[in-house]
Design an enzyme around this catalytic site. Structure first.
Site, PDB file in Angstrom:
ATOM      1  CB  CYS A   2      -0.873   0.009   1.250  1.00 45.64           C
ATOM      2  SG  CYS A   2      -1.781  -1.523   1.460  1.00 45.64           S
ATOM      3  NE  ARG A  27       3.889   1.657  -1.737  1.00 44.01           N
ATOM      4  CZ  ARG A  27       4.951   0.854  -1.746  1.00 44.01           C
ATOM      5  NH1 ARG A  27       5.888   1.046  -2.637  1.00 44.01           N
ATOM      6  NH2 ARG A  27       5.078  -0.104  -0.874  1.00 44.01           N
ATOM      7  CD1 TRP A  78      -3.136  -4.101  -4.985  1.00 45.37           C
ATOM      8  CD2 TRP A  78      -2.233  -5.522  -3.521  1.00 45.37           C
ATOM      9  NE1 TRP A  78      -3.004  -5.320  -5.602  1.00 45.37           N
ATOM     10  CE2 TRP A  78      -2.455  -6.208  -4.732  1.00 45.37           C
ATOM     11  CE3 TRP A  78      -1.669  -6.218  -2.450  1.00 45.37           C
ATOM     12  CZ2 TRP A  78      -2.131  -7.547  -4.909  1.00 45.37           C
ATOM     13  CZ3 TRP A  78      -1.350  -7.561  -2.630  1.00 45.37           C
ATOM     14  CH2 TRP A  78      -1.582  -8.211  -3.847  1.00 45.37           C
ATOM     15  CG  ASN A 104       3.414  -0.967   2.475  1.00 41.99           C
ATOM     16  OD1 ASN A 104       2.846  -1.895   1.893  1.00 41.99           O
ATOM     17  ND2 ASN A 104       4.636  -0.576   2.175  1.00 41.99           N
ATOM     18  N   GLY A 105       2.093  -3.563   4.285  1.00 43.04           N
ATOM     19  CA  GLY A 105       2.772  -4.838   4.559  1.00 43.04           C
ATOM     20  C   GLY A 105       1.791  -5.817   5.180  1.00 43.04           C
ATOM     21  CD  GLU A 487       8.635  -7.421 -19.874  1.00 44.25           C
ATOM     22  OE1 GLU A 487       8.600  -8.372 -19.072  1.00 44.25           O
ATOM     23  OE2 GLU A 487       8.206  -6.284 -19.579  1.00 44.25           O
ATOM     24  CE  LYS A 491       5.004  -4.674 -19.050  1.00 48.85           C
ATOM     25  NZ  LYS A 491       6.190  -5.118 -18.387  1.00 48.85           N
ATOM     26  CD  GLU A 494       2.544  -6.303 -15.998  1.00 48.61           C
ATOM     27  OE1 GLU A 494       3.271  -5.865 -16.905  1.00 48.61           O
ATOM     28  OE2 GLU A 494       2.724  -6.049 -14.805  1.00 48.61           O
ATOM     29  CG  HIS A 510       9.007 -30.364 -28.121  1.00 46.28           C
ATOM     30  ND1 HIS A 510       9.369 -31.622 -28.551  1.00 46.28           N
ATOM     31  CD2 HIS A 510      10.000 -29.520 -28.510  1.00 46.28           C
ATOM     32  CE1 HIS A 510      10.550 -31.558 -29.150  1.00 46.28           C
ATOM     33  NE2 HIS A 510      10.948 -30.290 -29.140  1.00 46.28           N
ATOM     34  CE  LYS A 609       6.567   0.601 -11.307  1.00 40.96           C
ATOM     35  NZ  LYS A 609       6.681   0.071 -12.670  1.00 40.96           N
TER      36      LYS A 609
HETATM   37  C1  AGP Z   1       6.101  -5.459 -14.428  1.00 37.55           C
HETATM   38  O1  AGP Z   1       5.362  -4.947 -15.479  1.00 37.55           O
HETATM   39  C2  AGP Z   1       5.315  -6.029 -13.354  1.00 37.55           C
HETATM   40  N1  AGP Z   1       4.399  -5.079 -12.833  1.00 37.55           N
HETATM   41  C3  AGP Z   1       6.002  -6.907 -12.338  1.00 37.55           C
HETATM   42  O2  AGP Z   1       6.220  -8.131 -12.989  1.00 37.55           O
HETATM   43  C4  AGP Z   1       7.345  -6.437 -11.737  1.00 37.55           C
HETATM   44  O3  AGP Z   1       8.344  -6.445 -12.706  1.00 37.55           O
HETATM   45  C5  AGP Z   1       7.713  -7.344 -10.560  1.00 37.55           C
HETATM   46  O4  AGP Z   1       6.727  -7.265  -9.572  1.00 37.55           O
HETATM   47  C6  AGP Z   1       9.066  -7.011  -9.963  1.00 37.55           C
HETATM   48  O5  AGP Z   1       9.120  -5.730  -9.438  1.00 37.55           O
HETATM   49  P1  AGP Z   1      10.506  -5.089  -9.007  1.00 37.55           P
HETATM   50  O6  AGP Z   1      11.312  -4.923 -10.244  1.00 37.55           O
HETATM   51  O7  AGP Z   1      10.148  -3.777  -8.372  1.00 37.55           O
HETATM   52  O8  AGP Z   1      11.161  -6.019  -8.058  1.00 37.55           O
END
Ligand code: AGP
Length: 614
Positions: A2, A27, A78, A104-105, A487, A491, A494, A510, A609
């Site tokens: 959060c 966050r 969050w 947060n946590g 990747e 993207k 996500e 395979h 994030k």
């Molecule tokens: C990336 O688009 C993602 N939101 C996620 O996979 C991110 O890369 C991952 O959570 C790692 O985050 P960090 O690089 O802050 O450790």
């Protein structure tokens, strides 16, 4: 997971609190809330639960309360424990209604604590783990502690990674905060002092920033900021150098942060390369706290990371192995620590994390340290928890990344890891200085090449718009094209929420090729790297099975383009650097498809994030 903020001082204002929360929304944005002490005696709380509209609602509600307060705290949530409801939104109060806290946590032992507290007569109004903290503080204050020692005592009882911020009506101008393996910084401005989860939240409002270490308690009043350990011993404050300006933290004319950040990539790559080669043609990594002797002794490397950062590590593996001849193992952070990895003092464990706060990676690095390995972190955030804990740190200098989907930090991570590979090859004498110099020159050519790709934005946008009805996407590539494919798929998943899978192209036959039909769109990463011919054959295999094929090819490579239904072009580079360029059209495609689908690209559903829970 959060975002938290607090402010106190003559110029403390609701506007700052709510604006700060706006900048912390990446966050989490399930709900938002504030609690402020007005007239030095009244604790007022506002909470809004409306997903991404929560902050606007909070802003509206705040017009109904006194905008002048002595100390205030705010939170953007969050959810981890307790559904997304007003009762579960922060701040949380104790039974007396005098104490408010944001958190947060995760409090891992909250069930036991809650049971004990409830048996002792405390009344809980939420299903959160957080609320136990307010009740613990209440107990300690009743026993005669002040807020600072109450927070210290509570922290010794709480298990897990977290940052907390508390205020108490009986000490109406003070904010007390503490952190353990979760981000928290302090800032001081003109007649106002702050605590916050990160620097952008208070950029432009504070002018000096300070670190808070794990298990340190920071006491912030209008006049001063003091730091203590959990036993009450005063500690010295240490400043954080902040080079970001406010403009870097806001959208700067773009529709959203994600597009701004995609378009910043030539600058972020350029900045990551700045000053990394000395006049003698040697790579210098000035944040490197490991001795050359240590690096010469290494006989194995692990790279750990999550999501996009993991993919950056995967791209780099090829270069590190090729240039240093050291074996590189790659691990998802959350798997590494539980699999009894074979690690010793001759192992270098590289953690890749843009935030430097991802709990899974932090825990993996901690485990590596315990096993005696040398640790190095590649991070975008100065003074982040991981950067401080590791033996060495390499910053990516991409500037703040606000969009939840990582873009510019990914390409900067690859570049930083390539620099590290060159540095290792240099100090271990695997490459001649002239060879290092040649590759460094290729790296320096990347920024203008990135700009060339960005110029094709309109074409990629129109292709994306033509694919709003496609239901399944596949991304295939070989060697470096494989992590690029992963990747590209991540993207798209996500931010479009559509099924998208990345595969090593040679593996399709395979099994996965069974899914290919005329409804599938396949992106083939077919730039001229070592396995180009083999990749092309694999792309032919999906084409003949009816898939629509979009090729990622080098500019002017008509032989490759003609194999696909469509092609996106990227300039040619050294084959081991291709991961930096080849991914950019895929970022743009995911972005434009998601916009065409009407999604919020900066705040995709279910994501945050920085993931500070396990
Ligand atoms: C990336 O688009 C993602 N939101 C996620 O996979 C991110 O890369 C991952 O959570 C790692 O985050 P960090 O690089 O802050 O450790």
């Amino acid at each position: 997971m959060c975002g938290i903020i607090g402010s106190t001082g003559k110029k403390a204002s609701l506007i700052d609190l709510i604006e700060g929360l706006g900048r912390l929304e990446y966050r989490g944005y399930d709900s938002a809330g504030i609690a402020v002490i007005s007239d030095l005696s009244k604790l007022e709380r506002l909470r809004a639960v409306d997903g991404t509209a929560s902050l606007a609602l909070l802003d509206e509600l705040s017009k109904g309360i006194n905008g002048v307060y002595s100390a205030g705290i705010g939170h953007t949530r969050w959810a981890t424990h307790g559904r997304v409801t007003t009762e579960n939104a922060h701040p949380h109060f104790d039974c007396t209604g005098n104490i408010a806290i944001v958190h947060n946590g995760i409090v891992e032992n909250f069930r036991e604590l809650k049971e004990e507290l409830a048996n002792a007569g405390h009344v809980f109004t939420s299903q959160t783990d957080t609320e136990v903290i307010a009740h613990l503080l209440e107990n300690y204050l009743k026993e005669g502690a002040n807020l600072t020692s109450a927070v210290s005592l509570a922290m010794t009882q709480l298990r897990g990674a977290m940052a907390i911020v508390a205020i108490d009506v009986n000490d109406p101008q003070t904010i007390v905060a503490c952190k353990r393996m979760a981000p928290l910084i302090v800032g001081s401005g003109n007649e106002v002092n702050f605590v916050a989860s990160d620097v952008p939240a208070i950029l432009g409002k504070a002018d000096t920033f300070y670190q808070v270490g794990d298990n340190q308690v920071v006491v912030v009043s209008p006049e001063e900021i003091s730091l203590y350990d959990l036993s009450g011993n005063q500690l010295e404050l240490s400043k954080i150098d902040v080079e970001w300006d406010l403009d870097a933290a806001v959208r700067g004319g773009f529709h959203d942060f994600m597009s701004k950040e995609i378009f910043e990539q030539s600058n972020s790559v350029r900045d990551t390369l700045l000053g990394r080669m000395n006049p003698d043609g040697e790579i210098i990594l000035d944040e490197m706290r490991l001795k050359i002797d240590d690096l010469q002794e290494i006989n194995k490397i692990f790279i750990v990371g999550c999501g996009t950062s993991y993919h950056a590590g995967m791209v780099a593996k090829y270069a590190i192995e090729h240039w240093t001849r050291l074996p590189v193992e790659l691990d998802i952070s959350s798997e590494f620590r539980y699999r009894d990895p074979v690690v010793d003092s001759q192992t270098l464990v590289i953690g890749v994390s843009q935030s430097g706060e991802t709990l899974d990676t932090m825990a993996a690095m901690h485990e590596a340290s315990l096993l005696g390995a040398k640790t190095l972190v590649v991070s975008n955030v100065m003074g982040s928890s991981m950067a401080r804990a590791a033996d060495a740190v390499l910053y990516t200098r991409a500037g703040p990344e606000i969009g939840v989907a990582a873009t510019k930090t990914h390409t900067s991570q690859i570049v930083a890891l390539l620099l590290l590979a060159l540095y290792l090859a240099q100090v271990r004498h695997n490459l001649q200085l002239s060879e290092v110099g040649e590759i460094f020159s290729e790296l320096q050519l990347l920024p203008p090449k990135i700009d060339q790709i960005l110029e094709t934005n309109d074409k990629i946008a129109s292709v994306a718009q033509s694919m709003v009805d496609v239901k399944r996407f596949y991304f295939i590539g070989r060697q470096i094209g494989y992590p690029v494919a992963l990747e590209g798929a991540l993207k798209l998943k996500e931010i479009s929420y559509l099924p998208a899978e990345g595969y090593p192209a040679g593996e399709l036959k395979h099994g996965p090729i069974a899914m290919i039909d005329a409804d599938a769109v396949v992106f083939g990463i077919a730039t001229r790297t070592r396995l180009w011919e083999k990749t092309i054959s694999n792309i032919e295999e999906v084409k003949v099975r009816g898939a629509k094929v979009v090729m990622i090819v080098n500019s002017g490579d008509d032989a490759s383009s003609s194999l696909g239904d469509l092609a996106f072009e990227v300039p040619q580079t050294h084959p081991l650097l291709a991961g930096v360029l080849d991914v950019i059209p895929l970022q743009l495609f995911a972005y434009h498809l998601s916009i065409a689908l009407g999604n919020d690209v900066d705040r995709p559903r279910n994501l945050a994030k920085t993931v500070t829970v396990e």
